[in-house]
Motif scaffolding. Structure first.
Motif, short mmCIF file in Angstrom:
data_model
loop_
_atom_site.label_atom_id
_atom_site.label_comp_id
_atom_site.label_asym_id
_atom_site.label_seq_id
_atom_site.Cartn_x
_atom_site.Cartn_y
_atom_site.Cartn_z
N LEU A 147 0.72 -1.32 -0.05
CA LEU A 147 0.04 -0.08 -0.05
C LEU A 147 0.98 1.31 0.04
N GLU A 148 1.87 1.18 0.92
CA GLU A 148 2.66 2.35 0.73
C GLU A 148 3.57 2.69 -0.56
N ASP A 149 3.98 1.59 -1.20
CA ASP A 149 4.65 1.74 -2.56
C ASP A 149 3.86 2.30 -3.40
N ASP A 150 2.53 1.90 -3.23
CA ASP A 150 1.36 2.40 -4.38
C ASP A 150 0.99 3.64 -3.98
N LYS A 151 1.37 4.41 -3.02
CA LYS A 151 0.99 5.73 -2.69
C LYS A 151 -0.33 5.99 -2.08
N ALA A 152 -0.76 4.69 -1.32
CA ALA A 152 -1.96 4.82 -0.66
C ALA A 152 -1.88 5.95 0.61
N GLU A 153 -3.21 6.50 0.95
CA GLU A 153 -3.00 7.39 1.86
C GLU A 153 -3.62 7.32 3.15
N ASN A 154 -3.04 7.91 4.39
CA ASN A 154 -3.69 7.44 5.81
C ASN A 154 -3.83 6.18 6.10
N ILE A 155 -2.60 5.30 6.01
CA ILE A 155 -2.68 3.85 6.14
C ILE A 155 -2.79 3.50 7.87
N VAL A 156 -3.69 2.79 7.91
CA VAL A 156 -3.63 2.48 9.54
C VAL A 156 -3.81 0.87 9.87
N ALA A 157 -3.07 0.52 10.78
CA ALA A 157 -3.00 -0.94 10.95
C ALA A 157 -3.87 -0.98 12.33
N ILE A 158 -4.82 -1.73 12.57
CA ILE A 158 -5.61 -1.95 13.92
C ILE A 158 -5.50 -3.29 14.39
N ASP A 159 -4.96 -3.36 15.67
CA ASP A 159 -4.72 -4.88 16.32
C ASP A 159 -6.16 -5.15 16.87
N LEU A 160 -6.74 -6.33 16.20
CA LEU A 160 -7.94 -6.98 16.50
C LEU A 160 -8.06 -7.87 17.80
N GLY A 161 -6.78 -8.12 18.12
CA GLY A 161 -6.65 -9.05 19.38
C GLY A 161 -7.77 -8.73 20.44
N GLY A 162 -8.52 -9.63 20.95
CA GLY A 162 -9.45 -9.67 21.68
C GLY A 162 -10.64 -8.82 21.37
N LYS A 163 -10.49 -8.26 20.32
CA LYS A 163 -11.88 -7.56 19.80
C LYS A 163 -12.72 -8.46 18.79
N SER A 164 -12.08 -9.07 18.32
CA SER A 164 -12.59 -10.11 16.98
C SER A 164 -11.88 -11.35 16.73
N SER A 165 -12.69 -12.23 16.31
CA SER A 165 -12.10 -13.42 15.98
C SER A 165 -11.96 -13.61 14.39
N ILE A 166 -12.28 -12.58 13.80
CA ILE A 166 -12.30 -12.66 12.32
C ILE A 166 -10.98 -12.38 11.65
N ALA A 167 -10.12 -11.85 12.29
CA ALA A 167 -8.78 -11.50 11.98
C ALA A 167 -8.04 -10.97 13.24
N ASP A 168 -6.64 -10.96 12.94
CA ASP A 168 -5.65 -10.32 14.12
C ASP A 168 -5.52 -8.85 13.73
N THR A 169 -5.48 -8.54 12.56
CA THR A 169 -5.22 -7.04 12.22
C THR A 169 -6.25 -6.56 11.19
N MET A 170 -6.78 -5.41 11.29
CA MET A 170 -7.43 -4.81 10.07
C MET A 170 -6.47 -3.46 9.64
N VAL A 171 -6.28 -3.39 8.21
CA VAL A 171 -5.63 -2.37 7.58
C VAL A 171 -6.70 -1.70 6.78
N ILE A 172 -6.54 -0.27 7.33
CA ILE A 172 -7.38 0.79 6.62
C ILE A 172 -6.60 1.68 5.84
N ALA A 173 -6.93 1.77 4.57
CA ALA A 173 -6.11 2.96 3.75
C ALA A 173 -7.08 3.62 2.76
N SER A 174 -6.63 4.73 2.32
CA SER A 174 -7.48 5.58 1.20
C SER A 174 -6.85 5.62 -0.06
N GLY A 175 -7.46 5.65 -1.30
CA GLY A 175 -6.95 6.25 -2.31
C GLY A 175 -7.52 7.38 -2.79
N ARG A 176 -6.78 7.91 -3.79
CA ARG A 176 -7.21 9.31 -4.22
C ARG A 176 -8.66 9.37 -5.13
#
Length: 129
Positions: A29-58
């Protein structure tokens, strides 16, 4: 990834603690110039995944290209079972890569849904960039 941003708040992983799959996604995502990249640790919050990554495109075209590159990179690195939703409209693309779920938005759609606020439990998230 830049480490000179503000301190990372609770719920967001430090760049040095990232598993291989998450690192691959964030670097792509960083190499492709995504904006406002955020990684959220889902440990203890959800069993669907360990991490959620959120990013924006222009734009919808940029969102589509970001998602396409992430999926291609996942396949190249042996993580080829990712499920993808939303490529046709490219307002919000969801990539389920197993342990990491990726949301790529157009900025106004991201502002509307505010996933960072919902999943982090805090009012503001510091970028993982």
């Amino acid at each position: 990834m830049s480490t000179d941003s503000a301190p990372v708040e609770t719920g967001v992983k430090a760049a040095t603690d990232l598993p291989e799959l998450e690192t691959l996604i964030l670097e792509t995502l960083e190499d492709d110039k995504a904006e406002n990249i955020v990684a959220i640790d889902l440990g203890g919050k959800s069993s669907i995944a360990d991490t959620m990554v959120i990013a924006s495109g222009r734009s919808a075209r940029h969102v589509n290209a970001l998602a396409d590159h992430v999926v291609r990179k996942l396949k190249e690195e042996g993580h080829g079972r990712a499920q993808v939703e939303g490529m046709s409209s490219a307002d919000w693309v969801l990539i389920d890569a197993g342990d990491v779920v990726v949301h790529i938005f157009r900025p106004e759609v991201r502002d509307f849904y505010q996933l960072e606020r919902i999943w982090s439990g805090s009012a503001h998230i510091t970028d993982a960039n």
